[in-house]
Design an enzyme around this catalytic site. Sequence first.
Site, PDB file in Angstrom:
ATOM      1  N   SER B  13       0.856  -1.182   0.000  1.00  0.00           N
ATOM      2  CA  SER B  13       0.000   0.000   0.000  1.00  0.00           C
ATOM      3  C   SER B  13       0.890   1.230   0.000  1.00  0.00           C
ATOM      4  CB  SER B  13      -0.923  -0.066   1.224  1.00  0.00           C
ATOM      5  OG  SER B  13      -1.844   0.983   1.212  1.00  0.00           O
ATOM      6  N   HIS B  40      -2.322  -0.822  -3.564  1.00  0.00           N
ATOM      7  CA  HIS B  40      -3.435   0.124  -3.373  1.00  0.00           C
ATOM      8  C   HIS B  40      -3.143   1.397  -4.156  1.00  0.00           C
ATOM      9  CE1 HIS B  40      -4.500  -1.821   0.757  1.00  0.00           C
ATOM     10  NE2 HIS B  40      -4.901  -2.551  -0.262  1.00  0.00           N
ATOM     11  N   ASP B 133      -4.824  -4.430   5.483  1.00  0.00           N
ATOM     12  CA  ASP B 133      -5.185  -5.316   4.374  1.00  0.00           C
ATOM     13  C   ASP B 133      -4.051  -6.330   4.174  1.00  0.00           C
ATOM     14  OD1 ASP B 133      -6.746  -6.310   2.316  1.00  0.00           O
ATOM     15  OD2 ASP B 133      -6.062  -4.856   0.837  1.00  0.00           O
TER      16      ASP B 133
END
Lengths: 279, 193
Positions: B13, B40, B133
């Site tokens: 991310s 992401h 995540d």
Amino acid sequence: MPSLPIVNSESSDIEINLLLEAIYQKYGYDFRQYSEAHIRRRLTNRLMLSGLSSISEIQHNVLHDPVFASQLLQDLSITVTEMFRDPPFYKYIRENVIPILKTYSFIKIWHAGCSTGEEVYSMAILLKEEGLYERSTIYATDFNEFALDKAREGIYAAEIMKEYTSNYQQAGGKKSFSDYFIADYDMAIMDQSLKKRVVWANHNLVTDSVFAEMNMILCRNVLIYFNRDLQNRVQKLFFDSLTNGGILALGSKESLRFSTLEDHYQELDKKYRVFKKKY
Amino acid sequence: MAHKYKAIVMGCSAGGLSLMKELLPALPSDFTLPIIIVQHISANSDNIWVHLLNTMSRLHIKEINEKDLIQPGNVYVAPPNYHVLVENDETFSLSVDEKVNYARPSIDVLFESASHVYKDQLIGIVFTGSNHDGAAGLRKIKEGGGLTIVQEPSTAEYSSMPLAAIAATKTDHILPLEKIIPLLINLSNPIHP
């Protein structure tokens, strides 16, 4: 007792296949050609929420508990949508497809897999602003009757309208987005005039047949959930439903590249996946 | 000659783009394991970094199209605003389902579906990021017998995601990026019987 040879080690795959077969035989909804990974993910979520221990238990409940069955149908259908989803796509339609539609005296648009209707209202707004709405009919279809009811009502959460307002502006909206709905506490009620030229209908892309003589078909981010055989079936359905010169608009990651019909379309835009059926 | 592993899934991310710029060009042209990456990124991104990295790397780096067949020697990157799932026939599916962990694409969605298909032949790696995540997905990979690797949190630009992954499951290797690279190259070499 000797142990049995294992042909397919994944019991859950077998259970999923049997469940989909049961749903089809009992209720007529056919998910057997949907993406397996997608179905597995949805069923796993339902399994956790329901406290059941296996897919086979889900199957038992589906066959004997209509309320549970209807809940599961909602789980398996695709209901994620928004108004003016991918704003640049709508801007493209406004600038490049509307001029084509303007040449027709009467315009028939099929919004296939419209779910809760957000994109249908978006299209109605766009047609209104371009002065085409009164000579258009939008056929908005979905197999999910709950979603369709919500679409017919045209009532959405007021909170999310802020996001949609931004989408509307980016999509080249010409007025104030708030002109198109009445805010009532936490709800936004879509302007009744937007429904005037919309025909809402139950239609299942998997099992139902053509919608004839369409000038434009929108079906965005539905085909990605289907396996290749089902994609081909639906592509054929769209092809047969379009007039010559008709427009097909798909989702940004969907294409005709595996379809035998690819040669029968002209690609109008690569990025926005807009195609025109050849004469 | 055989491989113990068939694929690598990676999640990153915040801080992921500069990490990928270091990692991917360092992999040799005979690196055989397919790599699948969820980074992401803004829903409206054009994923231009994928093309840039492709020019910098010896491997073929591409954005995923639905139904693409997963093949050795390729690096697959999730498209913005779509979840990526792996099918039993080793092709990709895309979905616009609701966000998971506030993310679409979500690392968990990729990891969980890949684990179902590849089981103990899967390597999962969680890199830098400022959310959680990938933690549940990495646990699924571990439960399926796969190999789990996490970037050592103190060496990650953002440590929350590696920390969450380590807390969620037993991690096989916790390493800084410069040690993950040779490990992957080693794991990618065919096993000689």
